[in-house]
Scaffold this motif. Structure first.
Motif, PDB file in Angstrom:
ATOM      1  N   CYS A 299       0.836  -0.977   0.147  1.00 36.24           N
ATOM      2  CA  CYS A 299      -0.145  -0.002   0.105  1.00 36.24           C
ATOM      3  C   CYS A 299       0.915   1.206   0.100  1.00 36.24           C
ATOM      4  O   CYS A 299       0.488   2.306  -0.611  1.00 36.24           O
ATOM      5  CB  CYS A 299      -1.010   0.123   1.022  1.00 36.24           C
ATOM      6  SG  CYS A 299      -2.202  -1.178   1.094  1.00 36.24           S
ATOM      7  N   ASN A 300       2.094   1.191   0.819  1.00 36.40           N
ATOM      8  CA  ASN A 300       2.915   2.382   0.767  1.00 36.40           C
ATOM      9  C   ASN A 300       3.739   2.628  -0.553  1.00 36.40           C
ATOM     10  O   ASN A 300       3.691   3.677  -0.937  1.00 36.40           O
ATOM     11  CB  ASN A 300       3.914   2.199   1.963  1.00 36.40           C
ATOM     12  CG  ASN A 300       3.256   2.257   3.369  1.00 36.40           C
ATOM     13  OD1 ASN A 300       2.460   2.838   3.661  1.00 36.40           O
ATOM     14  ND2 ASN A 300       3.970   1.489   4.150  1.00 36.40           N
ATOM     15  N   ILE A 301       3.942   1.423  -1.224  1.00 36.44           N
ATOM     16  CA  ILE A 301       4.633   1.582  -2.818  1.00 36.44           C
ATOM     17  C   ILE A 301       3.447   2.354  -3.402  1.00 36.44           C
ATOM     18  O   ILE A 301       3.849   3.239  -4.361  1.00 36.44           O
ATOM     19  CB  ILE A 301       4.951   0.346  -3.170  1.00 36.44           C
ATOM     20  CG1 ILE A 301       5.908  -0.372  -2.150  1.00 36.44           C
ATOM     21  CG2 ILE A 301       5.270   0.226  -4.363  1.00 36.44           C
ATOM     22  CD1 ILE A 301       6.339  -1.513  -2.722  1.00 36.44           C
ATOM     23  N   VAL A 302       2.157   1.963  -3.396  1.00 37.26           N
ATOM     24  CA  VAL A 302       1.215   2.478  -4.474  1.00 37.26           C
ATOM     25  C   VAL A 302       0.987   3.865  -4.069  1.00 37.26           C
ATOM     26  O   VAL A 302       0.782   4.866  -4.786  1.00 37.26           O
ATOM     27  CB  VAL A 302      -0.094   1.890  -4.199  1.00 37.26           C
ATOM     28  CG1 VAL A 302      -1.270   2.528  -4.887  1.00 37.26           C
ATOM     29  CG2 VAL A 302      -0.018   0.548  -4.782  1.00 37.26           C
ATOM     30  N   SER A 303       0.980   4.264  -2.786  1.00 37.80           N
ATOM     31  CA  SER A 303       0.908   5.602  -2.284  1.00 37.80           C
ATOM     32  C   SER A 303       2.144   6.535  -2.974  1.00 37.80           C
ATOM     33  O   SER A 303       2.017   7.639  -3.360  1.00 37.80           O
ATOM     34  CB  SER A 303       0.744   5.865  -0.892  1.00 37.80           C
ATOM     35  OG  SER A 303      -0.661   5.293  -0.466  1.00 37.80           O
ATOM     36  N   GLU A 304       3.157   5.980  -2.905  1.00 37.91           N
ATOM     37  CA  GLU A 304       4.453   6.583  -3.373  1.00 37.91           C
ATOM     38  C   GLU A 304       4.402   6.894  -4.820  1.00 37.91           C
ATOM     39  O   GLU A 304       4.814   7.785  -5.202  1.00 37.91           O
ATOM     40  CB  GLU A 304       5.755   5.932  -2.850  1.00 37.91           C
ATOM     41  CG  GLU A 304       6.118   5.873  -1.430  1.00 37.91           C
ATOM     42  CD  GLU A 304       6.315   7.278  -0.883  1.00 37.91           C
ATOM     43  OE1 GLU A 304       6.943   8.055  -1.602  1.00 37.91           O
ATOM     44  OE2 GLU A 304       6.084   7.396   0.344  1.00 37.91           O
TER      45      GLU A 304
END
Length: 145
Positions: A17-22
């Motif tokens: 999820c953090n990668i997608v947000s980034e």
């Protein structure tokens, strides 16, 4: 047309999820450069009574362009109507303004606090009907000057 035979769609982990947000954060910053050093600054405050019990608070995030999103403001039922909501709202607004914030937005339901926010200068900019059924969700904003 693109072939999708070699991809999978899976439930995302927290890290994923953090990668997608980034990916979105990077895209946004290339289009409209951020005006704050840390893209997301938590702005969370609680009110405690004399016994140290939390009776309410506000949770928000100052994001990307010094814009504050208020996620939650809540005061225990027995303490409502005594000015604590105004106190906590003023606290987060003042802190956000001191960090360069010029715009605040939030949402509330018709059975929550729309009139309260309007009393403190918030304006409705959108309404989602039947959310939940037979109710309205109001999207509100306030410019800080």
């Amino acid at each position: 047309m693109k072939s999708y035979e070699s991809i999978t769609i899976e439930k995302a982990t927290k890290e994923e999820c953090n990668i997608v947000s980034e990916i979105l954060i990077k895209y946004n910053n290339l289009r409209v450069p951020f005006t704050q050093e840390n893209p997301f600054t938590s702005m969370n405050f609680v009110i405690k009574n004399s016994l140290g019990k939390i009776i309410g608070g506000v949770l928000g995030t100052l994001y990307l362009w010094n814009i504050l999103e208020i996620h939650v403001i809540s005061i225990e039922e027995e303490y409502r109507g005594e000015g604590y909501g105004a106190l906590i709202l003023n606290t987060i607004e003042s802190k956000a303004k001191s960090l360069g914030c010029t715009l605040i937005h939030l949402d509330t339901f018709d059975f929550q606090a729309k009139d309260f926010y309007e009393k403190y200068g918030y304006k409705v900019f959108g309404v989602l009907e039947d959310c939940p059924e037979d109710h309205k969700r109001y999207y509100m904003r306030k410019k800080l000057v």
